[in-house]
Write a protein that holds these residues in place. Structure first.
Motif, PDB file in Angstrom:
ATOM      1  N   UNK A  59       0.829  -1.211   0.000  1.00 14.08           N
ATOM      2  CA  UNK A  59       0.000   0.000   0.000  1.00 14.08           C
ATOM      3  C   UNK A  59       0.864   1.262   0.000  1.00 14.08           C
ATOM      4  N   UNK A  60       1.856   1.298   0.890  1.00 14.25           N
ATOM      5  CA  UNK A  60       2.685   2.501   1.048  1.00 14.25           C
ATOM      6  C   UNK A  60       3.509   2.791  -0.192  1.00 14.25           C
ATOM      7  N   UNK A  61       4.144   1.774  -0.755  1.00  9.68           N
ATOM      8  CA  UNK A  61       5.005   2.000  -1.900  1.00  9.68           C
ATOM      9  C   UNK A  61       4.217   2.308  -3.163  1.00  9.68           C
ATOM     10  N   UNK A  62       3.051   1.703  -3.323  1.00  4.25           N
ATOM     11  CA  UNK A  62       2.199   2.059  -4.453  1.00  4.25           C
ATOM     12  C   UNK A  62       1.666   3.477  -4.312  1.00  4.25           C
ATOM     13  N   UNK A  63       1.386   3.887  -3.095  1.00  7.65           N
ATOM     14  CA  UNK A  63       0.953   5.260  -2.867  1.00  7.65           C
ATOM     15  C   UNK A  63       2.042   6.246  -3.272  1.00  7.65           C
ATOM     16  N   UNK A  64       3.277   5.939  -2.902  1.00 10.26           N
ATOM     17  CA  UNK A  64       4.386   6.828  -3.269  1.00 10.26           C
ATOM     18  C   UNK A  64       4.576   6.887  -4.777  1.00 10.26           C
ATOM     19  N   UNK A  65       4.320   5.782  -5.442  1.00  7.44           N
ATOM     20  CA  UNK A  65       4.530   5.727  -6.882  1.00  7.44           C
ATOM     21  C   UNK A  65       3.363   6.334  -7.664  1.00  7.44           C
ATOM     22  N   UNK A  66       2.142   6.067  -7.237  1.00  6.58           N
ATOM     23  CA  UNK A  66       0.975   6.443  -8.041  1.00  6.58           C
ATOM     24  C   UNK A  66       0.124   7.553  -7.444  1.00  6.58           C
ATOM     25  N   UNK A 136       6.598  -5.390  -6.876  1.00  6.59           N
ATOM     26  CA  UNK A 136       6.736  -3.953  -7.097  1.00  6.59           C
ATOM     27  C   UNK A 136       7.912  -3.643  -8.024  1.00  6.59           C
ATOM     28  N   UNK A 137       9.016  -4.330  -7.808  1.00  6.42           N
ATOM     29  CA  UNK A 137      10.194  -4.083  -8.643  1.00  6.42           C
ATOM     30  C   UNK A 137       9.918  -4.429 -10.103  1.00  6.42           C
ATOM     31  N   UNK A 138       9.236  -5.530 -10.319  1.00  4.15           N
ATOM     32  CA  UNK A 138       9.024  -5.995 -11.688  1.00  4.15           C
ATOM     33  C   UNK A 138       7.894  -5.259 -12.405  1.00  4.15           C
ATOM     34  N   UNK A 139       6.978  -4.669 -11.670  1.00  2.57           N
ATOM     35  CA  UNK A 139       5.833  -4.035 -12.311  1.00  2.57           C
ATOM     36  C   UNK A 139       5.895  -2.514 -12.301  1.00  2.57           C
ATOM     37  N   UNK A 149      14.972   6.689   2.709  1.00  2.00           N
ATOM     38  CA  UNK A 149      14.060   7.085   1.646  1.00  2.00           C
ATOM     39  C   UNK A 149      14.795   7.677   0.454  1.00  2.00           C
ATOM     40  N   UNK A 150      15.897   8.379   0.693  1.00  2.00           N
ATOM     41  CA  UNK A 150      16.647   8.973  -0.413  1.00  2.00           C
ATOM     42  C   UNK A 150      17.283   7.900  -1.293  1.00  2.00           C
ATOM     43  N   UNK A 151      17.433   6.697  -0.765  1.00  2.00           N
ATOM     44  CA  UNK A 151      18.058   5.625  -1.523  1.00  2.00           C
ATOM     45  C   UNK A 151      17.087   4.740  -2.266  1.00  2.00           C
ATOM     46  N   UNK A 152      15.793   5.068  -2.186  1.00  2.00           N
ATOM     47  CA  UNK A 152      14.781   4.270  -2.892  1.00  2.00           C
ATOM     48  C   UNK A 152      14.407   4.974  -4.192  1.00  2.00           C
ATOM     49  N   UNK A 153      14.477   4.247  -5.290  1.00  2.00           N
ATOM     50  CA  UNK A 153      14.047   4.775  -6.576  1.00  2.00           C
ATOM     51  C   UNK A 153      12.594   4.374  -6.775  1.00  2.00           C
ATOM     52  N   UNK A 154      11.688   5.377  -6.823  1.00  2.00           N
ATOM     53  CA  UNK A 154      10.265   5.107  -6.943  1.00  2.00           C
ATOM     54  C   UNK A 154       9.722   5.907  -8.121  1.00  2.00           C
ATOM     55  N   UNK A 155       9.534   5.273  -9.267  1.00  2.00           N
ATOM     56  CA  UNK A 155       8.997   5.983 -10.432  1.00  2.00           C
ATOM     57  C   UNK A 155       7.596   6.518 -10.150  1.00  2.00           C
ATOM     58  N   UNK A 156       7.281   7.679 -10.710  1.00  2.00           N
ATOM     59  CA  UNK A 156       5.949   8.262 -10.570  1.00  2.00           C
ATOM     60  C   UNK A 156       5.079   7.784 -11.735  1.00  2.00           C
ATOM     61  N   UNK A 157       3.991   7.114 -11.404  1.00  2.00           N
ATOM     62  CA  UNK A 157       3.123   6.511 -12.419  1.00  2.00           C
ATOM     63  C   UNK A 157       1.703   7.037 -12.269  1.00  2.00           C
ATOM     64  N   UNK A 158       1.088   7.417 -13.393  1.00  2.00           N
ATOM     65  CA  UNK A 158      -0.326   7.794 -13.378  1.00  2.00           C
ATOM     66  C   UNK A 158      -1.222   6.572 -13.519  1.00  2.00           C
TER      67      UNK A 158
END
Length: 432
Positions: A59-66, A136-139, A149-158
């Motif tokens: 939930x948390x990581x998808x929220x950060x991404x999307x 999460x990594x693969x999708x 947090x600065x070391x996590x790469x989280x793409x922004x996705x619509x």
């Protein structure tokens, strides 16, 4: 990609992580997330704390991404759609059976996208979160490069679209760790110190797994002769246990240059007697013997003893590879009398970092292949993979030998050395 090490920054690992993977082909695509609609994360009605943890990570990581917060519900219904089913939910029973047919390795996990549902499961609590992070990594392309947090790469996705696919994974390396001090980071991620979270998200399980019950135990250190047979305790009564010097005396003081006599069976018996209480302590913590590793690494200096039996084991190439392995074998044979499932780790390093010509690994011996650079050792070129057949031909040959003759191998990569997040040694890295 079947390795979790995907970038130069991912080379911060002490022991390279590898997983075997089975991926079934893609078919239709599920639109999992859009700003106006989203799926539900579903955990069992009586979900345990680690199922809740895995759901919250998702939930948390998808929220950060999307920017979309997927709701989490505890419900055993299999009719919810679109949905992501987590853990031991009844909807995951078929995938769990498929995973068990694929592998019996301890940290195996699986996830599957099928029509309008996603299934994420694993038999152990830690591996369940591994499955979430792998998903999460693969999708999404999320990646964990350094702690915090600065070391996590989280793409922004619509929009997050996921093709139908089935991923079954099992570890190629049972014991996995890294050499960064995890305690040097602030406790700011999901109830854990950020260094610990980095450890968990990269599937490390040595010393402490996400769920302590899934931990693999490591006894001693990389150089453990002094841990189990301290020279200050034994040298006065048993000088013959220590390395014979050129002047005919035994090394009996703790200054640089001391090693054990590598052919002394009596000291090996005492070594194991001193290790057994630590093994039993780990078992008392719930760690079974097959997940315990006893390190038999020589002291962190050249390994040698000039007594006649040790000299007879010196290899024609001038290294002490056979002699040091001989002592590891003595330990493994002694330990097998009482704890046959515990692995004994043989370091391949320094002047004992080549293929042994006079001794083969005994049953119960695992090997740690270090990426040490010295020409008298494995001569590793850090500009290439440790096992590059051209640039690291020696290391590859050594790794192939021990993989064929041991119960398992480890890779020790000298990146992120101690608490410095840069390749080590820098001079050779740059020169290459």
């Amino acid at each position: 990609m079947s390795f979790f090490v995907r970038t130069c920054m991912k080379s911060l690992l002490l022991i390279v992580i590898g997983f075997t993977v089975s991926v079934m082909p893609a078919a239709t695509a599920l639109e999992l997330i859009r700003k106006t609609s989203s799926a539900t994360i579903v955990i069992p009605a009586e979900a345990g704390p680690y199922e809740k943890f895995a759901a919250e990570e998702l939930q948390t990581l998808l929220l950060k991404s999307t920017g979309v917060a997927l709701p989490i519900v505890a419900d055993n219904s299999q009719e919810i759609t679109p949905a992501i089913f987590i853990g031991a939910h009844p909807a995951n029973a078929a995938l769990a059976a498929k995973l068990n047919e694929f592998s019996t390795r301890y940290d195996r996990f699986a996830w599957e996208c099928k029509n309008d549902r996603i299934f994420i499961t694993a038999p152990s609590n830690s591996a369940l979160s591994y499955a979430v992070w792998d998903f999460l990594e693969k999708t999404t392309g999320i990646d964990f490069l350094i702690p915090g947090e600065m070391g996590a790469y989280i793409p922004r996705l619509d929009v997050l679209n996921i093709n139908d696919r089935t991923v079954l994974e099992a570890p190629a390396f049972d014991f996995r760790s890294y050499s960064i001090n995890a305690d040097s980071y602030n406790p700011d991620e999901h109830g854990f110190n950020a260094g610990e979270m980095f450890r968990f998200r990269n599937r490390f399980n040595m010393w402490r797994a996400l769920d302590p019950a899934d931990t693999y135990g490591w006894l001693g250190s990389g150089h453990s002769y002094n841990h189990f047979l301290p020279i200050t305790r034994y040298a006065a009564e048993h000088p013959e246990w220590f390395n014979l010097q050129a002047d005919g005396s035994r090394k009996t003081t703790p200054e640089n240059g001391w090693q054990l006599c590598l052919t002394n069976a009596e000291s090996a018996r005492e070594f194991i007697q001193n290790a057994i209480p630590e093994i039993e302590g780990m078992k008392a913590r719930g760690i079974p013997e097959e997940r315990i590793l006893l390190c038999a690494g020589a002291n962190d200096t050249v390994a040698w003893c000039l007594c006649e039996p040790c000299q007879a084991l010196r290899d024609p190439d001038g290294t002490w590879s056979s002699a040091v392995l001989n002592y590891t074998n003595l330990l493994a044979r002694e330990l097998a009398k009482t704890h046959p499932k515990v692995k004994v780790l043989h370091y391949v390093y320094s002047d004992y970092g080549r293929i042994p010509s006079k001794v083969a690994p005994a049953p119960g011996v695992a090997a740690c292949i270090t990426s040490w650079t010295a020409d008298g050792s494995l001569a590793v070129n850090h500009t290439a993979s440790m096992f590059d057949p051209v640039k690291n031909a020696i290391c590859k040959a050594v790794g192939d030998y021990f993989a064929a003759h041991c119960r398992g191998i480890m890779n020790y990569g000298y990146y992120g050395h101690y608490s410095i997040f840069v390749p080590f040694p820098m001079v050779r890295q740059i020169a290459g």
